[in-house]
Design a protein around this motif. Structure first.
Motif, short mmCIF file in Angstrom:
data_model
loop_
_atom_site.label_atom_id
_atom_site.label_comp_id
_atom_site.label_asym_id
_atom_site.label_seq_id
_atom_site.Cartn_x
_atom_site.Cartn_y
_atom_site.Cartn_z
N SER A 11 -10.82 -20.10 1.27
CA SER A 11 -10.80 -20.29 3.10
C SER A 11 -11.03 -21.42 3.80
N ARG A 13 -12.52 -20.25 6.14
CA ARG A 13 -14.12 -20.10 6.67
C ARG A 13 -14.35 -19.73 5.66
N GLY A 16 -15.75 -16.33 6.36
CA GLY A 16 -14.44 -15.03 7.10
C GLY A 16 -14.72 -13.59 6.32
N ASP A 17 -13.45 -13.43 6.52
CA ASP A 17 -13.51 -12.12 5.71
C ASP A 17 -12.73 -11.87 4.22
N THR A 18 -11.97 -13.63 3.35
CA THR A 18 -12.15 -13.57 2.30
C THR A 18 -13.58 -14.10 1.72
N PRO A 74 -7.19 -16.31 1.65
CA PRO A 74 -6.53 -15.73 2.24
C PRO A 74 -5.38 -15.82 2.17
N VAL A 75 -4.16 -14.80 3.29
CA VAL A 75 -3.04 -15.12 3.64
C VAL A 75 -2.76 -15.81 4.62
N TYR A 76 -2.30 -17.19 4.31
CA TYR A 76 -1.72 -17.46 5.61
C TYR A 76 -0.08 -17.70 5.23
N TRP A 77 0.07 -18.02 6.36
CA TRP A 77 1.62 -17.43 6.35
C TRP A 77 2.00 -17.43 4.54
N TYR A 78 2.34 -16.09 4.66
CA TYR A 78 2.74 -15.45 3.47
C TYR A 78 2.35 -16.36 2.13
N CYS A 115 -6.80 -11.95 0.63
CA CYS A 115 -7.26 -11.23 1.41
C CYS A 115 -6.68 -11.25 2.53
N CYS A 116 -6.30 -10.09 3.20
CA CYS A 116 -5.63 -9.82 4.68
C CYS A 116 -5.96 -8.32 5.16
N MET A 117 -7.06 -8.87 6.12
CA MET A 117 -7.61 -7.64 7.15
C MET A 117 -6.47 -7.11 7.80
N GLY A 119 -2.91 -6.53 6.42
CA GLY A 119 -2.10 -6.26 5.97
C GLY A 119 -2.23 -6.57 4.74
#
Ligand SMILES: Cc1cc2nc3c(=O)[nH]c(=O)nc-3n(C[C@H](O)[C@H](O)[C@H](O)COP(=O)(O)O)c2cc1C
Length: 164
Positions: A11, A13, A16-18, A74-78, A115-117, A119
């Motif tokens: 990630s 971050r 972060g979330d992930t 994380p999911v970044y741009w699908y 991970c995508c909070m 989403g």
């Protein structure tokens, strides 16, 4: 002696979330984790001018020490994070300048966490993970998408997939 499982956190971050999902999973699986932000890994280079960066030593350690590798993105741009895509691109080094190392991936377990909070993702998200595991001869352990830090039961299911 080989340890069981390592999670590769990919990630932008580190906290972060992930990373939080990975921490939760670590409490369930009791496994090690590496954060790719702690490593200097550059884009794939056809000339392999980057062969002395951190990719090969990290990969050697992962291959020598662990039976299962779980990628957490994380999911970044699908799709997966850029950090993870660069890491996957560099696996091409194991098909060219480090073939013996690459062969040792065969039979190891390969899992993925997205991970995508709040989403969701489409099933197509997993395509590059499934295909990459297949190409490398790794056993696909499965994948989970986490959209809430309350998803502990989902993580428990995932743990069971890894253990069997
Ligand atoms: C560059 C970027 C791209 C993103 N793209 C998507 C997306 O395509 N779909 C989505 O639902 N969320 C998207 N998000 C939201 C993240 O997936 C979400 O906030 C995630 O929980 C962040 O995890 P992290 O803290 O590990 O980065 C994006 C966030 C960033 C920073």
């Amino acid at each position: 002696m080989q340890k069981e499982t390592i999670i590769i956190l990919a990630s932008s971050r580190s906290h972060g979330d992930t990373a939080k999902v990975v921490q939760q999973l670590q409490q369930i699986i009791h496994c090690d984790m590496v954060d790719l932000n702690d490593y200097d890994i550059s884009y794939y280079d056809y000339e392999h001018a980057n062969k002395d960066d951190d990719f090969l030593p990290l990969m050697k350690r992962i291959i020598n020490d662990y039976q299962n590798v779980i990628f957490a993105t994380p999911v970044y741009w699908y799709t997966m994070s850029g950090i993870l895509k660069v890491f996957f691109d560099r696996i091409s080094d194991l098909l060219t300048i480090e073939k013996d190392l690459g062969r040792q991936l065969r039979g190891k377990g390969f899992g993925a966490i997205s991970c995508c909070m709040n989403g969701s993702i489409d099933q197509e998200f997993w395509h590059p993970f499934v295909k990459t595991a297949g190409y490398l001869g790794m056993r696909y352990l499965g994948n989970i998408h986490v959209d809430s830090l309350e998803n502990l039961p989902l993580l428990e299911d995932f743990r069971n997939k890894i253990i069997t």
